[in-house]
Design a protein around this motif. Structure first.
Motif, PDB file in Angstrom:
ATOM      1  N   ASN A 145       0.748  -1.218  -0.103  1.00 48.03           N
ATOM      2  CA  ASN A 145       0.013   0.014   0.023  1.00 48.03           C
ATOM      3  C   ASN A 145       0.599   1.329  -0.145  1.00 48.03           C
ATOM      4  N   TYR A 146       1.935   1.119   0.762  1.00 48.82           N
ATOM      5  CA  TYR A 146       2.932   2.216   0.728  1.00 48.82           C
ATOM      6  C   TYR A 146       3.564   2.568  -0.710  1.00 48.82           C
ATOM      7  N   TYR A 147       3.740   1.437  -1.337  1.00 51.33           N
ATOM      8  CA  TYR A 147       4.688   1.640  -2.612  1.00 51.33           C
ATOM      9  C   TYR A 147       3.635   2.080  -3.412  1.00 51.33           C
ATOM     10  N   LYS A 148       2.423   1.902  -3.603  1.00 47.99           N
ATOM     11  CA  LYS A 148       1.288   2.318  -4.322  1.00 47.99           C
ATOM     12  C   LYS A 148       1.176   4.107  -3.984  1.00 47.99           C
ATOM     13  N   PHE A 149       1.148   4.305  -2.604  1.00 45.54           N
ATOM     14  CA  PHE A 149       0.864   5.649  -2.537  1.00 45.54           C
ATOM     15  C   PHE A 149       2.050   6.451  -2.939  1.00 45.54           C
ATOM     16  N   CYS A 150       3.284   6.043  -2.630  1.00 45.82           N
ATOM     17  CA  CYS A 150       4.433   6.841  -3.156  1.00 45.82           C
ATOM     18  C   CYS A 150       4.201   7.057  -4.678  1.00 45.82           C
ATOM     19  N   GLY A 151       3.968   5.893  -5.354  1.00 44.05           N
ATOM     20  CA  GLY A 151       4.075   6.133  -6.868  1.00 44.05           C
ATOM     21  C   GLY A 151       2.983   6.997  -7.357  1.00 44.05           C
ATOM     22  N   THR A 152       2.055   7.580  -6.528  1.00 44.13           N
ATOM     23  CA  THR A 152       1.018   8.688  -6.854  1.00 44.13           C
ATOM     24  C   THR A 152       1.287   9.813  -6.080  1.00 44.13           C
ATOM     25  N   TYR A 153       1.510   9.946  -4.996  1.00 46.76           N
ATOM     26  CA  TYR A 153       1.694  11.034  -4.173  1.00 46.76           C
ATOM     27  C   TYR A 153       3.014  11.454  -3.503  1.00 46.76           C
ATOM     28  N   LYS A 154       4.091  10.391  -3.712  1.00 45.08           N
ATOM     29  CA  LYS A 154       5.339  11.198  -3.206  1.00 45.08           C
ATOM     30  C   LYS A 154       5.679  12.423  -3.635  1.00 45.08           C
ATOM     31  N   GLY A 155       5.593  12.708  -5.083  1.00 47.54           N
ATOM     32  CA  GLY A 155       6.205  13.896  -5.646  1.00 47.54           C
ATOM     33  C   GLY A 155       5.417  15.042  -5.009  1.00 47.54           C
ATOM     34  N   ILE A 156       3.990  15.151  -4.891  1.00 47.90           N
ATOM     35  CA  ILE A 156       3.370  16.134  -4.302  1.00 47.90           C
ATOM     36  C   ILE A 156       3.642  16.547  -2.828  1.00 47.90           C
ATOM     37  N   LEU A 157       4.163  15.429  -2.024  1.00 49.85           N
ATOM     38  CA  LEU A 157       4.584  15.482  -0.741  1.00 49.85           C
ATOM     39  C   LEU A 157       5.998  16.448  -0.622  1.00 49.85           C
ATOM     40  N   LEU A 158       6.800  15.956  -1.678  1.00 46.52           N
ATOM     41  CA  LEU A 158       8.244  16.504  -1.708  1.00 46.52           C
ATOM     42  C   LEU A 158       7.700  18.222  -2.078  1.00 46.52           C
ATOM     43  N   LEU A 159       6.651  18.422  -2.949  1.00 42.06           N
ATOM     44  CA  LEU A 159       6.737  19.770  -3.254  1.00 42.06           C
ATOM     45  C   LEU A 159       5.928  20.607  -2.248  1.00 42.06           C
ATOM     46  N   TYR A 160       4.954  20.244  -1.724  1.00 43.92           N
ATOM     47  CA  TYR A 160       4.118  20.911  -0.858  1.00 43.92           C
ATOM     48  C   TYR A 160       4.091  20.704   0.570  1.00 43.92           C
ATOM     49  N   ALA A 161       4.852  19.512   0.888  1.00 44.36           N
ATOM     50  CA  ALA A 161       4.537  19.254   2.649  1.00 44.36           C
ATOM     51  C   ALA A 161       5.778  20.273   3.220  1.00 44.36           C
TER      52      ALA A 161
END
Length: 217
Positions: A145-161
């Motif tokens: 589940n974490y692997y799938k999450f990172c594939g979709t949202y990790k880039g957004i977290l790196l930009l906005y978190a």
């Protein structure tokens, strides 16, 4: 008389021009104010939408983080005198080695069926095997589940978190790696020699960083 009318006409024209200029200036000023207000509203709306989107992403992230077990086979085997070395997510090897020990004890029990020490050892091994299997299933499910999450949202977290969220997430990932790849225990002594579960500790730090980012008290 003609000069007076001409002067009066000029004054009227001048007043009219002044009125038009003042009216245009007022209209322009109002339009500028309206544009500025709209820009502020748009920025506020975009910020709100961004925070709502980030909030949804954080909610998914934390729900997955909570899926991870708080221990590994290393911790599960603490009651075992000669536990099997666990590393690199090799749950199956631990189970296999435990089964070999169980079979060895069974062979000894054929010669001494009332040996309480062997009977208790096999009961313990069976209990540990069951827990390791549950641990394996829980970990793999969370990891997928974490692997799938990172594939979709990790880039957004790196930009906005915030940097605090990113640092807390990185520390949590390092801890998961230390426990399930390097094979370290999830339990360690940090303050005043008190035992602390590192996975839970890092998870709580991540939750706090997310709450601070979303201004949740």
């Amino acid at each position: 008389m003609f000069l007076l009318l001409k002067t009066s006409y000029k004054n009227n024209m001048s007043d009219q021009i002044k009125g038009v200029i003042i009216g245009s200036a007022v209209t322009l000023f109002i339009n500028i104010i309206n544009i500025v207000v709209q820009i502020i509203k748009d920025k506020s709306y975009l910020k709100q939408k961004k925070m709502e989107s980030l909030s949804n992403i954080y909610e998914q992230l934390l729900s997955i983080v909570y899926l991870y077990p708080l221990e590994s086979p290393t911790d599960i085997q603490t009651r075992c005198i000669d536990g099997v070395r666990f590393s690199h997510e090799n749950f199956d090897n631990v189970i296999k080695q435990l089964e070999i020990k169980e079979e060895h004890n069974n062979c000894l029990l054929e010669k001494d069926s009332k040996n309480i020490e062997l009977i208790n050892a096999n009961e313990l091994i069976k209990n540990i095997k069951d827990k390791v299997m549950q641990n394996k299933n829980q970990y793999i499910y969370a990891k997928d589940n974490y692997y799938k999450f990172c594939g979709t949202y990790k880039g957004i977290l790196l930009l906005y978190a915030t940097s605090e969220v990113k640092q807390s997430l990185e520390q949590w990932e390092i801890t998961i790696n230390n426990v399930f790849i390097a094979g370290h225990s999830a339990i360690s002594a940090i303050e005043n020699e008190n035992q602390v579960n590192q996975i839970e500790f890092c998870r709580n730090n991540l939750i706090k960083a997310v709450q601070d980012n979303l201004s949740i008290k």
